[in-house]
Every structure is written in structure tokens, then in C-alpha cells.
Design a protein around this motif. Structure first.
Motif, short mmCIF file in Angstrom:
data_model
loop_
_atom_site.label_atom_id
_atom_site.label_comp_id
_atom_site.label_asym_id
_atom_site.label_seq_id
_atom_site.Cartn_x
_atom_site.Cartn_y
_atom_site.Cartn_z
N VAL A 163 0.87 -1.19 0.00
CA VAL A 163 0.00 0.00 0.00
C VAL A 163 0.90 1.23 0.00
N ASP A 164 0.31 2.38 -0.31
CA ASP A 164 1.13 3.60 -0.47
C ASP A 164 1.60 4.20 0.85
N GLY A 165 1.17 3.66 1.97
CA GLY A 165 1.60 4.20 3.26
C GLY A 165 0.62 3.78 4.32
N TYR A 204 -2.72 4.37 6.12
CA TYR A 204 -4.00 4.99 5.79
C TYR A 204 -4.82 5.23 7.06
N ARG A 256 -7.87 7.55 3.61
CA ARG A 256 -6.86 8.45 3.05
C ARG A 256 -5.47 8.13 3.57
N LYS A 257 -4.47 8.38 2.73
CA LYS A 257 -3.09 8.15 3.17
C LYS A 257 -2.67 9.30 4.07
N ASP A 261 0.18 11.70 5.49
CA ASP A 261 1.54 12.12 5.11
C ASP A 261 2.51 11.86 6.26
N ARG A 295 6.14 3.03 2.56
CA ARG A 295 5.80 3.38 1.17
C ARG A 295 5.61 2.14 0.30
N SER A 296 5.13 2.35 -0.90
CA SER A 296 4.83 1.23 -1.78
C SER A 296 6.06 0.79 -2.57
N GLY A 318 5.40 8.12 0.71
CA GLY A 318 4.53 7.35 1.58
C GLY A 318 4.17 8.13 2.84
N THR A 319 4.18 7.44 3.97
CA THR A 319 3.87 8.05 5.26
C THR A 319 5.13 8.09 6.12
#
Ligand code: ADP
Ligand code: ASP
Ligand code: MG
Length: 409
Positions: free
Chosen positions: A175-177, A179, A190-191, A193, A229-230, A237-238
């Protein structure tokens, strides 16, 4: 710079994925950095090994279980090193033991006590990329191989970053971070930051599996910012770090269906009863989470508590013995529960969040079985079948990361 990169199971699930990971590692090396890589077992390997074990023995010896499970990471570390070598970059893989990752003796849930890292440092000095098997170590006393518990490669990575004084620790996942809720349950999540160590610790401990809670503890203790991060794209990512700009009232919602509830009914209400009950649980290494004791009527009370399902049989046996000895009425077990937790550092200064949570669940006809809170968390136990819906209605109502005054109203 020295960069520690960790790649999770999905990120190394196939030869193609391992090639993509090798490309990213080589690009980092080409940019002039030293790279230490931590890998998880490929895809669902760990689950498959656990299933294999129970097919030959439903109650396998803990030592042999760790011998088996550590094989998963050994496969992915060697393949990753091979894929890097193919790209003309020198790489060497090490097991946890070879990397000098020392742990206590607790098979299946070992804690890292020290990282020697002699061979890791030597290989870095030789300009090699170092691949370390995640999730494993060795107990220096017994010389037995140990594992760190599910998701333990995250802990390997952050602990290595601390021990090597790395400049960055990147956790690459699917996943991108981090959520605001598990995106598999809430597609509109939502991701974030940024999220603070404090909040991430509560989220991870409450079931947000994206980071193992022990890895967040290492990050906080040694102040290592963690970039989640992804591995499938180059998006930011986060950042999990010490403090964040905003103190959201609700940063995220986590859920956990891995626990079960035990209730001892008709317990005589006199001093020392709780100690008599929970001391043997602690001795047996059973992680008791929530505890609720009712006000007594007619000199007896009910005590409910939750434990991981994996230790339910043991907990039930202990509870039954003690219930007998104190002449309590019965021990009831409910293994179909789910826990939903809202986490936000801004809760400290916003009264009324709990009331708003209970209203949302009531309006959705979701019954609350138990409640517990910390200064930055509210957790409710609901029926397992209601868990996903509880996360969804709470996410819709609170829209985390929510910093508005309105939430607490
Ligand atoms: P890896 O194999 O890379 O360690 P995990 O499966 O352990 O990956 O963790 C990533 C998964 O965690 C995601 O696919 C997602 O479904 C789940 N998850 C649970 N809660 C969250 C959250 N709050 N943010 C992001 N992912 C989450
Ligand atoms: N392979 C182990 C697991 O599946 C460790 C990890 O992936 O972090 O739990
Ligand atoms: Mg994981």
C-alpha cells in the motif's frame, strides 16, 4: 548515506517482483548510498509453512516451528541477492543469526536484545549490498534460532537501522503508506503524510498490520523516522516520526479480530481476586488486553477480559481452574468478537469524542460489548460480524485525519 530498506511478502512474491525490488535496490546503490535490505518470506509462504506444520502435528514443538518458519526468509534473501548479482552489483545475504541479531529465548515471539552486525558492517565496508533475513534471530544462551512474531521483519529493519545508525529506514509494502483505516475495509480511507510514533504505536497495537508495533517501539526509542511506502511505485509514503504538525482529533481507525473474550461469572468480590486470576495468566505468557469488572451485587461480580485467540485454550484452562477454586459460577467464551479503535493525539484536548463514537455505533445498531480508553485511543469490542461495518460508519462520521472542533461536539 546508509539506507535500510525492508520489503514485505507481497513485494517479493514472485521472480518478477524480486527483479523489480532488485532494480530499486541497485538504483539506490548507484545513487551512491550504502544499502542494507531486509526481506520477508515470499507471498504467503509463512502461512503455508504454518499449515504444513499443523498437518503433521497440530501442536508442533516451538523450536521446530521456528526452524521451519525461518526457512521462508532464507529463500527470499538468497533470491534477492542473486537478482542483484545479475545486475552486476555485489550482494551478500545473511540469516538473522549470521547478521548477529541476538534475541531472548521466546520461540515465536522473541525480542531483539542486541544486534552485533559484524558481518553486515564488514560487507558494507567491502562495498556490497547486504541482504538480511527478516523476522529471525538467535538466542546466544541456547544457540537456538528464534522468530520475532508475525510481521517481525518490520522490527528487524528498524532495529538494524538503529544499530547501524542508518540515515533512513524505508518500509516497502503493498500500500502507499499508513491509511486512516485499512484500505481493504474502507476504500475511501486516506493516506497520512505523517503520523507520530505515539499514534502509530496505538494503531499498530490495535491491529493496523501495516507496521508491527515492536518496530514502532524501536523507532520511538531510538528516534528513527520510518518511511512506509509502496514497492509498486515511487510515491511519497507516510513518515512515522517523533511529532507531527497537526494534532488530529482522530488520525486513524484500526480493527482487530484476532482476540477472544472470556467471562467469569459469579466471582466472590473480595481483595486479591483479580491478582489470583491474572497472575497465572502472566506466568503463562498470556497477553491479556482489555479487562472489565462489573460492580458487585450480592457479594459477587463478573470479570471479562480478552486474550489472543492463539492462546485461548490455555487461557480457558487457567480461568476454569481458578473459577473452580474460588467457587465462581461459570466461565463463558466468545471467540466471535472484533475490536475497533479510534486513535488521535488531539483527543487529549477534545472532550466528547467517546460519546460521539457510542452514538454512531448505536445509530448503526451495533452493540458494544466492552470499552477501553487511553489518552489518545478509544476501543470498543463488538461482534466479529459487525467489525467491518463499525469501522466504515465511524470512518464516514469522523473523516480522519480530522482536526475540526466539530468532532468532539
Ligand atoms: P508486508 O507484507 O509488506 O509487511 P502487510 O500485509 O504486513 O505487508 O501490511 C500491509 C497491509 O496492511 C495492507 O495491505 C493493508 O491491507 C493492511 N493495513 C491494515 N491497516 C492499515 C492501515 N491503517 N494503513 C495501511 N494498510 C493497512
Ligand atoms: N514472514 C513473516 C510473517 O509473515 C514476517 C514478516 O513478513 O514480517 O509474519
Ligand atoms: Mg508486514
Amino acid at each position: 548515506m546508509l539506507i535500510v530498506q525492508k520489503y514485505g511478502g507481497t513485494s517479493v512474491a514472485s521472480p518478477e517482483r524480486i527483479s523489480a525490488v532488485a532494480d530499486r535496490i541497485c538504483a539506490t546503490k548507484d545513487a551512491g548510498h550504502d544499502v542494507v535490505v531486509v526481506v520477508s518470506a515470499m507471498g504467503k509462504t509463512t502461512d503455508e509453512l504454518i499449515a504444513l506444520a499443523s498437518a503433521v502435528n497440530p501442536d508442533p514443538p516451538a523450536r521446530e516451528m521456528d526452524m521451519l518458519l525461518t526457512a521462508g526468509e532464507r529463500i527470499s534473501m538468497a533470491l534477492t541477492a542473486m537478482a542483484i548479482a545479475k545486475r552486476g552489483v555485489e550482494a551478500v545475504s545473511f540469516t538473522g543469526s549470521q547478521a548477529g541479531i541476538l534475541t531472548d529465548a521466546a520461540h515465536g515471539a522473541a525480542k531483539i536484545t542486541e544486534i552485533r552486525g559484524t558481518r553486515v558492517k564488514e560487507s558494507l565496508a567491502d562495498d556490497k549490498v547486504v541482504i538480511v533475513a527478516g523476522f529471525q534471530g538467535v538466542d546466544p544462551e541456547s544457540r537456538e534460532i528464534t522468530t520475532l512474531g508475525r510481521g517481525g521483519s518490520d522490527a528487524t529493519a528498524v532495529a538494524l537501522a538503529a544499530a547501524l545508525d542508518a540515515d533512513a529506514c524505508e518500509i516497502f509494502t503493498d500500500v502507499d503508506g499508513v491509511y486512516t483505516a485499512d484500505p481493504r475495509i474502507v476504500p475511501t480511507a486516506r493516506k497520512l503524510d505523517e503520523v507520530s510514533f505515539e499514534e502509530m504505536l496505538e494503531l499498530s497495537a490495535s491491529g493496523a498490520g501495516v507496521l508491527m508495533s515492536r518496530s514502532v517501539e524501536f523507532g520511538r526509542r531510538f528516534n528513527i523516522p520510518i518511511h512506509v511506502r509502496s514497492s509498486f511505485n515511487d510515491n511519497q509514503g507516510t513518515w512515522v516520526k517523533e511529532t507531527t504538525m497537526e494534532q488530529a482529533v482522530i488520525s486513524g481507525i484500526a480493527h482487530d479480530t484476532s482476540e477472544a473474550k472470556l467471562t467469569i461469572r459469579g466471582v466472590p468480590d473480595f481483595p486479591g481476586i483479580a491478582a489470583q486470576l491474572f497472575e497465572p495468566m502472566a506466568t503463562a505468557d498470556i497477553n491479556v488486553d482489555m479487562i472489565v469488572q462489573n460492580t458487585s451485587t450480592d457479594g459477587t461480580t463478573d470479570i471479562s477480559f480478552t486474550v489472543p485467540k492463539s492462546t485461548l485454550d490455555q487461557a480457558r484452562t487457567i480461568a476454569s481452574e481458578i473459577a473452580n477454586s474460588m467457587r465462581a459460577r461459570s466461565v463463558d467464551v466468545d471467540s466471535s468478537i472484533g475490536k475497533v479503535s479510534l486513535v488521535g493525539a488531539g483527543m487529549k484536548s477534545h472532550p466528547g469524542v467517546a460519546a460521539a463514537v457510542f452514538r454512531v455505533l448505536a445509530d448503526a445498531s451495533i452493540n458494544i460489548g466492552m470499552i477501553s480508553t487511553s489518552t489518545i485511543r478509544i476501543s470498543c469490542v463488538v461482534a466479529e460480524a459487525d467489525t467491518d461495518r463499525a469501522v466504515q460508519v465511524l470512518h464516514e462520521r469522523f473523516e480522519p485525519p480530522n482536526v475540526s472542533e466539530e468532532v468532539g461536539a
